[in-house]
Design a protein around this motif. Structure first.
Motif, PDB file in Angstrom:
ATOM      1  N   ASN A   1       0.807  -1.218   0.000  1.00 50.65           N
ATOM      2  CA  ASN A   1       0.000   0.000   0.000  1.00 50.65           C
ATOM      3  C   ASN A   1       0.841   1.269   0.000  1.00 50.65           C
ATOM      4  O   ASN A   1       0.317   2.362  -0.030  1.00 50.65           O
ATOM      5  CB  ASN A   1      -0.905   0.028   1.244  1.00 50.65           C
ATOM      6  N   VAL A   2       2.166   1.125   0.077  1.00 53.06           N
ATOM      7  CA  VAL A   2       3.029   2.312   0.132  1.00 53.06           C
ATOM      8  C   VAL A   2       3.134   2.897  -1.266  1.00 53.06           C
ATOM      9  O   VAL A   2       3.596   2.249  -2.193  1.00 53.06           O
ATOM     10  CB  VAL A   2       4.431   1.964   0.677  1.00 53.06           C
ATOM     11  N   GLU A   3       2.681   4.138  -1.394  1.00 57.15           N
ATOM     12  CA  GLU A   3       2.629   4.741  -2.717  1.00 57.15           C
ATOM     13  C   GLU A   3       3.981   5.335  -3.112  1.00 57.15           C
ATOM     14  O   GLU A   3       4.416   5.185  -4.241  1.00 57.15           O
ATOM     15  CB  GLU A   3       1.553   5.819  -2.736  1.00 57.15           C
ATOM     16  N   VAL A   4       4.623   6.013  -2.161  1.00 56.83           N
ATOM     17  CA  VAL A   4       5.947   6.577  -2.439  1.00 56.83           C
ATOM     18  C   VAL A   4       6.886   6.148  -1.316  1.00 56.83           C
ATOM     19  O   VAL A   4       6.590   6.372  -0.142  1.00 56.83           O
ATOM     20  CB  VAL A   4       5.921   8.122  -2.511  1.00 56.83           C
ATOM     21  N   LEU A   5       7.989   5.520  -1.669  1.00 58.42           N
ATOM     22  CA  LEU A   5       8.967   5.097  -0.670  1.00 58.42           C
ATOM     23  C   LEU A   5      10.153   6.069  -0.753  1.00 58.42           C
ATOM     24  O   LEU A   5      11.102   5.842  -1.472  1.00 58.42           O
ATOM     25  CB  LEU A   5       9.408   3.663  -0.971  1.00 58.42           C
ATOM     26  N   ASP A   6      10.063   7.177  -0.005  1.00 51.85           N
ATOM     27  CA  ASP A   6      11.128   8.190  -0.064  1.00 51.85           C
ATOM     28  C   ASP A   6      12.392   7.674   0.603  1.00 51.85           C
ATOM     29  O   ASP A   6      12.347   6.732   1.390  1.00 51.85           O
ATOM     30  CB  ASP A   6      10.669   9.459   0.641  1.00 51.85           C
ATOM     31  N   SER A   7      13.501   8.360   0.344  1.00 54.40           N
ATOM     32  CA  SER A   7      14.754   7.889   0.934  1.00 54.40           C
ATOM     33  C   SER A   7      14.951   8.393   2.357  1.00 54.40           C
ATOM     34  O   SER A   7      15.716   7.822   3.115  1.00 54.40           O
ATOM     35  CB  SER A   7      15.937   8.289   0.063  1.00 54.40           C
ATOM     36  N   GLY A   8      14.274   9.496   2.737  1.00 50.51           N
ATOM     37  CA  GLY A   8      14.445  10.006   4.090  1.00 50.51           C
ATOM     38  C   GLY A   8      13.118  10.456   4.689  1.00 50.51           C
ATOM     39  O   GLY A   8      12.125  10.619   3.982  1.00 50.51           O
ATOM     40  N   ALA A   9      13.120  10.662   6.029  1.00 54.80           N
ATOM     41  CA  ALA A   9      11.890  10.997   6.730  1.00 54.80           C
ATOM     42  C   ALA A   9      11.332  12.352   6.285  1.00 54.80           C
ATOM     43  O   ALA A   9      10.130  12.508   6.106  1.00 54.80           O
ATOM     44  CB  ALA A   9      12.138  11.001   8.232  1.00 54.80           C
ATOM     45  N   ARG A  10      12.241  13.345   6.148  1.00 54.59           N
ATOM     46  CA  ARG A  10      11.763  14.659   5.730  1.00 54.59           C
ATOM     47  C   ARG A  10      11.156  14.615   4.328  1.00 54.59           C
ATOM     48  O   ARG A  10      10.171  15.269   4.025  1.00 54.59           O
ATOM     49  CB  ARG A  10      12.897  15.693   5.767  1.00 54.59           C
ATOM     50  N   GLY A  11      11.757  13.809   3.458  1.00 54.11           N
ATOM     51  CA  GLY A  11      11.235  13.656   2.099  1.00 54.11           C
ATOM     52  C   GLY A  11       9.834  13.076   2.127  1.00 54.11           C
ATOM     53  O   GLY A  11       8.939  13.524   1.402  1.00 54.11           O
ATOM     54  N   ALA A  12       9.612  12.072   3.000  1.00 57.01           N
ATOM     55  CA  ALA A  12       8.300  11.449   3.105  1.00 57.01           C
ATOM     56  C   ALA A  12       7.270  12.463   3.599  1.00 57.01           C
ATOM     57  O   ALA A  12       6.156  12.529   3.091  1.00 57.01           O
ATOM     58  CB  ALA A  12       8.365  10.256   4.048  1.00 57.01           C
ATOM     59  N   THR A  13       7.677  13.275   4.603  1.00 55.84           N
ATOM     60  CA  THR A  13       6.761  14.296   5.110  1.00 55.84           C
ATOM     61  C   THR A  13       6.372  15.264   4.003  1.00 55.84           C
ATOM     62  O   THR A  13       5.207  15.615   3.850  1.00 55.84           O
ATOM     63  CB  THR A  13       7.418  15.075   6.279  1.00 55.84           C
ATOM     64  N   THR A  14       7.365  15.693   3.218  1.00 51.74           N
ATOM     65  CA  THR A  14       7.091  16.627   2.128  1.00 51.74           C
ATOM     66  C   THR A  14       6.142  15.997   1.112  1.00 51.74           C
ATOM     67  O   THR A  14       5.227  16.655   0.621  1.00 51.74           O
ATOM     68  CB  THR A  14       8.399  17.048   1.448  1.00 51.74           C
ATOM     69  N   THR A  15       6.352  14.718   0.807  1.00 49.68           N
ATOM     70  CA  THR A  15       5.474  14.031  -0.140  1.00 49.68           C
ATOM     71  C   THR A  15       4.028  14.077   0.354  1.00 49.68           C
ATOM     72  O   THR A  15       3.107  14.382  -0.387  1.00 49.68           O
ATOM     73  CB  THR A  15       5.901  12.552  -0.277  1.00 49.68           C
TER      74      THR A  15
END
Lengths: 351, 291
Positions: free
Chosen positions: A206-220
């Motif tokens: 169910n993970v749509e975007v697997l960012d490389s870092g936590a801040r990146g995920a928050t921004t997404t």
């Protein structure tokens, strides 16, 4: 010809003057600093920390500077460096002269202790509570009104839910997320490993975007508005809520999560070289004081002090917490779950 | 003498007329379409982002804008960037002139090797450029123990940032000068030497005046890149606020801390620097034409 030559001469002269004057500035500056350090009236500390602690240490440093001045009459300047926890640990190993490190994972400080022996291997016994003056946990950030009605981990594996979490291979924060979900599934299925892996598989599908870092995920999640739920550190979730819009998001605390312990340590070799041991130790000790704990709570970290935690109980709902020790410590968790061929490689199928 | 000039002028006029009429033969619609496509492309990829930088920068008002660019950390970043530029650009200008002079006016063994080496920084990713200096001067690097024992800081301090910037901007001046000096050939220098001038005198009075506009142009490109370099500097900086953050690093930090307006305020400052650089470049191009 004459005219041409004078142009060249003028410009060269200008360039030289500029260089000399700036070089002059630079050296004058370093003189100041050199004399500053010889003078016992002032001292400098470098705190190498990870990304989301900026607001915390901005406030805490101000308080410590005042306290140190009152106690000893000495002026202390505290320089901050922030970045991804693993990257910051690497920088200290490569020569960034940190007096204290305040990172996201004990694993990153262990790495400094092992590869360069800048501090004792048993650094975690130096301060109370495993050298972690504040803790956090993993919660969910959802869109206002919680349209998908997400309450707990098992809601994340519904077919129509889109999850945002970073890649546990590259992000320290994402490892906490992964282990928290694992712990929940473990309780749900009575530690039946096949069933846990099935649960994890449907969660990560169910993970749509697997960012490389936590801040990146928050921004997404926050800026690009992708996904229904962001798995995040509690302090990070509160920060997004307050910085980016209380009317847009809600925090959901699951029934079970993991106790995230971001540890602190004095870097022995560096403080002994610089002669800053006393102030560095006092600095970290101050994190455990009532006022330090209060500042941590105000910046959405769960304080260790029970009285202060009770004071902020609205902000920090009670929940069942497992700790990293339930996974056999970081080294073991790292080997079982996140190294190549670990459980994450087993359950994650790139889409 | 006069006649020959006249003929030459006449022939250039004729040539111009010929090319113009050739251009006119192209159907109007094609010319306009091509122009429009080019303009639309520029508008979308250059003008729009540039405008959006300024809009975002002023989104939260003028107060926030000025607070962002006068914040002590921002000022420290600006100062550090300027110091780095003031050290790297002159050094690279001197090196560039020397390398171009050697490569175009002399023949020697290993000339092609030197030429390739000058180009190397263009081919290598800036991240690798930064990591190389960590490998050399980092604590676990080649000189790490010696530097630690003598309390000399290279990486995670000003010297490392300067080294990384020098590495990345190394080819700009030389690359600008080499084609120019190649087309100029060596005849003027040969004349000067055969009339009895020394090597240095020949360089100063004959070569330098011939290449000065190219040199300026190279210096400006080098300058622009030195201000804007992110990758290599990011690796060796250590990100200590107010101490080892250059402007591009400061922008990234502000952005990651949700301070979008402040990030774009500093970015707008860099954009202004870039636009100013372009104007200076145009003035130089215009001056070099008119002289």
């Amino acid at each position: 010809m004459m005219k041409k030559r004078s142009y060249v001469l003028q410009s060269l002269a200008l360039l030289t003057m500029l260089t000399l004057s700036l070089a002059g500035c630079g050296s004058a500056n370093s003189d100041e600093k050199a004399s500053g350090q010889e003078d016992k009236k002032s001292v400098e500390l470098l705190n190498v920390s990870y990304d989301p602690t900026r607001e915390l240490y901005e406030e805490f440093n101000k308080d410590f500077i005042k306290k140190w001045k009152d106690d000893t009459g000495q002026d202390v300047t505290i320089n901050q460096s922030h970045g991804g926890s693993g990257k910051q640990g690497r920088a200290v190993i490569d020569g960034l002269e940190a007096d204290v490190v305040t990172l996201a994972l004990a694993y990153d400080i262990d790495e400094i202790a092992q590869t360069r022996e800048l501090l004792n291997k048993d650094w975690q016994t130096e301060f109370d509570h495993n050298s972690t003056p504040y803790t956090s946990t993993i919660v969910f950030l959802v869109r206002k009104g919680n349209p998908k009605n997400i309450q707990d981990w098992d809601d994340l594996i519904q077919d129509d839910v889109s999850v945002i979490t970073p890649n546990p291979k590259t992000s320290g924060g994402a490892r906490w997320n992964y282990l928290a979900a694992w712990a929940y599934a473990g309780k749900l299925y009575n530690n039946d490993e096949t069933k846990i892996k099935e649960f994890m598989k449907s969660l990560y599908s169910n993970v749509e975007v697997l960012d490389s870092g936590a801040r990146g995920a928050t921004t997404t999640f926050v800026e690009r508005k992708i996904g229904d739920v962001l798995i995040a550190w509690e302090n990070e979730a509160y920060l997004s809520l307050n910085e980016l819009g209380k009317d847009e998001f809600e925090i959901i605390t699951p029934s079970l999560s993991i106790l995230a312990e971001p540890p602190v340590a004095v870097v022995d070799k560096i403080v002994d070289k610089k002669g800053t041991r006393e102030v560095a130790e006092a600095y970290l000790q101050h994190l455990y004081s009532d006022i330090g704990q209060e500042i941590a709570a105000k910046n959405y970290y769960r304080p260790r002090n029970e009285t202060i935690l009770a004071k902020y109980k609205e902000q920090f709902p009670q929940l069942e917490l497992v700790s990293i020790d339930d996974f056999g410590g970081w080294a073991k968790a790292q080997a079982t779950h996140f190294k190549d061929g670990g459980t994450f490689d087993e359950i994650y199928v790139p889409q | 003498m006069e006649q020959s000039t006249f003929i030459q002028q006449a022939s250039t006029k004729k040539n111009k007329a010929a090319t113009q009429s050739a251009a006119l033969q192209e159907p109007r619609i094609i010319r306009y379409t091509l122009t429009c496509i080019a303009l639309a492309f520029l508008a979308f990829f250059i003008v729009l982002p540039l405008v959006s930088i300024f809009i975002t920068a002023f989104q939260k008002g003028v107060d926030v804008y000025f607070a962002a660019i006068t914040h002590p950390d921002a000022l420290a970043a600006i100062k550090l960037t300027l110091i780095v530029v003031a050290i790297t650009v002159p050094l690279n200008a001197i090196f560039g002139v020397m390398a171009a002079w050697a490569l175009t006016k002399f023949n020697f063994k290993g000339k092609n090797l030197l030429l390739t080496m000058v180009d190397l920084p263009f081919a290598v990713s800036p991240v690798i450029a930064g990591l190389v200096f960590i490998l050399l001067f980092g604590s676990q690097g080649l000189f790490g123990d010696w530097l630690f024992a003598h309390d000399i800081k290279i990486v995670f301090a000003l010297p490392g940032i300067v080294l990384a910037t020098i590495f990345v901007t190394l080819p700009f001046v030389a690359r600008e000068l080499i084609p120019l000096m190649q087309t100029q050939g060596t005849s003027e220098e040969e004349a000067s030497i055969s009339l009895g001038a020394s090597g240095f005198k020949t360089f100063w009075y004959v070569t330098l005046p011939n290449i000065k506009w190219g040199l300026f142009y190279g210096v400006i490109l080098c300058n622009a890149r030195a201000i804007g370099e992110f990758g290599a500097v990011s690796v060796v900086s250590g990100h200590i606020r107010g101490m080892t953050n250059t402007m591009p690093l400061h922008i990234e930090i502000l952005y990651n801390e949700y301070q979008f307006a402040a990030a774009f305020a500093v970015a707008s400052l860099m954009s202004v620097m870039a636009i100013f650089t372009l104007i200076v470049k145009d003035i130089i191009a215009w001056k070099s034409k008119s002289s």
